[in-house]
Scaffold this active site. Sequence first.
Site, PDB file in Angstrom:
ATOM      1  N   ARG A 131      10.262   3.139  -8.323  1.00  0.00           N
ATOM      2  CA  ARG A 131      10.742   1.771  -8.149  1.00  0.00           C
ATOM      3  C   ARG A 131      12.030   1.510  -8.934  1.00  0.00           C
ATOM      4  NH1 ARG A 131       7.483  -1.707 -10.522  1.00  0.00           N
ATOM      5  NH2 ARG A 131       8.761  -3.352  -9.654  1.00  0.00           N
ATOM      6  N   LYS A 147      19.433  -1.666 -10.211  1.00  0.00           N
ATOM      7  CA  LYS A 147      18.373  -2.247  -9.389  1.00  0.00           C
ATOM      8  C   LYS A 147      18.228  -3.737  -9.668  1.00  0.00           C
ATOM      9  CE  LYS A 147      14.066  -2.648 -10.480  1.00  0.00           C
ATOM     10  NZ  LYS A 147      12.616  -2.609 -10.709  1.00  0.00           N
ATOM     11  N   ASN A 148      18.247  -4.110 -10.944  1.00  0.00           N
ATOM     12  CA  ASN A 148      18.007  -5.505 -11.322  1.00  0.00           C
ATOM     13  C   ASN A 148      19.175  -6.418 -10.986  1.00  0.00           C
ATOM     14  OD1 ASN A 148      15.448  -4.907 -12.236  1.00  0.00           O
ATOM     15  ND2 ASN A 148      16.074  -4.660 -14.374  1.00  0.00           N
ATOM     16  N   CYS A 187       4.776  -4.563 -11.209  1.00  0.00           N
ATOM     17  CA  CYS A 187       4.152  -3.952 -12.386  1.00  0.00           C
ATOM     18  C   CYS A 187       3.353  -4.974 -13.177  1.00  0.00           C
ATOM     19  CB  CYS A 187       5.217  -3.355 -13.304  1.00  0.00           C
ATOM     20  SG  CYS A 187       5.946  -1.831 -12.700  1.00  0.00           S
ATOM     21  N   ARG A 197       3.645 -13.061 -16.295  1.00  0.00           N
ATOM     22  CA  ARG A 197       5.016 -13.415 -15.917  1.00  0.00           C
ATOM     23  C   ARG A 197       4.942 -14.551 -14.901  1.00  0.00           C
ATOM     24  NH1 ARG A 197       8.192  -8.056 -14.385  1.00  0.00           N
ATOM     25  NH2 ARG A 197       6.326  -7.544 -13.208  1.00  0.00           N
ATOM     26  N   PRO A 198       4.506 -15.726 -15.360  1.00  0.00           N
ATOM     27  CA  PRO A 198       4.320 -16.838 -14.434  1.00  0.00           C
ATOM     28  C   PRO A 198       5.644 -17.290 -13.835  1.00  0.00           C
ATOM     29  CG  PRO A 198       4.172 -17.592 -16.704  1.00  0.00           C
ATOM     30  CD  PRO A 198       4.205 -16.100 -16.761  1.00  0.00           C
ATOM     31  N   ILE A 199       5.551 -17.851 -12.633  1.00  0.00           N
ATOM     32  CA  ILE A 199       6.760 -18.350 -11.975  1.00  0.00           C
ATOM     33  C   ILE A 199       6.910 -19.855 -12.191  1.00  0.00           C
ATOM     34  CG2 ILE A 199       6.743 -16.514 -10.246  1.00  0.00           C
ATOM     35  CD1 ILE A 199       5.535 -18.519  -8.282  1.00  0.00           C
ATOM     36  N   ASP A 224      12.956  -3.306 -21.364  1.00  0.00           N
ATOM     37  CA  ASP A 224      12.839  -2.218 -20.393  1.00  0.00           C
ATOM     38  C   ASP A 224      13.097  -0.842 -21.005  1.00  0.00           C
ATOM     39  OD1 ASP A 224      12.120  -3.885 -18.361  1.00  0.00           O
ATOM     40  OD2 ASP A 224      14.052  -3.870 -17.340  1.00  0.00           O
TER      41      ASP A 224
END
Length: 418
Positions: free
Chosen positions: A397, A22-23, A117, A122-124, A305
């Site tokens: 997901r 998926k990633n 999630c 988790r800033p961009i 993960d």
Amino acid sequence: MDLLRIQGGVPIRGETRVYGAKNAALPILAATVMAAGTSVIEDVPNLEDVRVMMQILEQLGARVRWYSTTSVEVDASSIHSTNVPADLMQRMRSSIFLMGPLLARFGDVTLSKPGGCVIGQRPIDYHLHGMRQLGAKIEERHGYIRCSARRLVGTSITLDFPSVGATENLMMAAALADGVTVIENAAREPEVEDLAQFLMASGAAIDGAGSDTVVIHGCSHLHDTTYQIIPDRIVTGTLLLAAAATRGEVTVLGARLNHLGAIVQKLRDTGVRVDVDRDIITVKCDETPQAVDFRTAPFPGFPTDLQAPFMALLTTSSGTSVIHESVFEARFKHVDELKRMGADIAVDMRTAVVRGVPTLSGARVTASDLRGGAALLVAALMADGTTEVDGVKHIDRGYQSIEEHLAMLGARSERVSL
């Protein structure tokens, strides 16, 4: 709403083949917008996040379809919009991957801040800072972000943290920039390298992907290609942990040991037998695993993960284990649910102390995020009695028809619609 009902205490056994990652699939699907033509991506998992990405591409104007049961075809020649739908962005954090490709090809992109999630901050910021260095103008207003540039220009970018998402977004943007871009302290994850391989198959010139320094030589355009993504190392790891947790034996075909070194080593440290033959990994566990300590870290360290599923295994190990979560500060939300099943776990900030107990008991538990949900599945498989897992939407997901996959290995698992 669905829940998963699992009758535990049954060792899982058998052979299975892991599907595509998926990633890796999500950034590669995003990157297809950079080619003004048709791309075919093979071994794509049929997951909720993938379906959301396909919906986004369609709303941007691309023609998207399942080319086969495991391949997706994207014709990006008809894209007419660079406004990523806000409602779909809220459903999936990985929609941020469209920032770099749309900006690179069209010189403009508007996005809202992504969802997904809730496992910590988790800033961009790393994404935005890098785009600015490439020459983009960034406007943030009312929860929306607009990036624009007449032309991106190669530069040298040093990331404060080896962010996978930022590395991938900047690599995609730089692929169509003028000149050479160097990304220092880049993420080294296999999914980053896979994205680079796809871009190169489409005509990009990239050196060093998979190392901490990536060099991208900008080109004028990308062309059509067909590309097969790598197997999912997190799904593989989850299956290996489930086999060990249930004292079973499972063989996973199509795995890549060089993507799983840290998890295989820690499994062996617990006393679990792990045999490897090229792309085949077999886990066999006959006795109670021993306690181990570990710390999550960017690749090639122990993957965050798999922290939660590994914790589930350790709840019935012999001794006391100490786990330090160094990547995300809110990734212990599964702990309270494991304790409902009888686990003995104490958490202090980013450190969890797991004292092994003889057995877990079935209970009604709720998944609040994807990998925490995987931990509850592992715990349910090893517990005495029946466990019902709510919050299946999170698990869906990242795991394709997980109840069917487990049932094929002998687990007593079923999906129940409420």
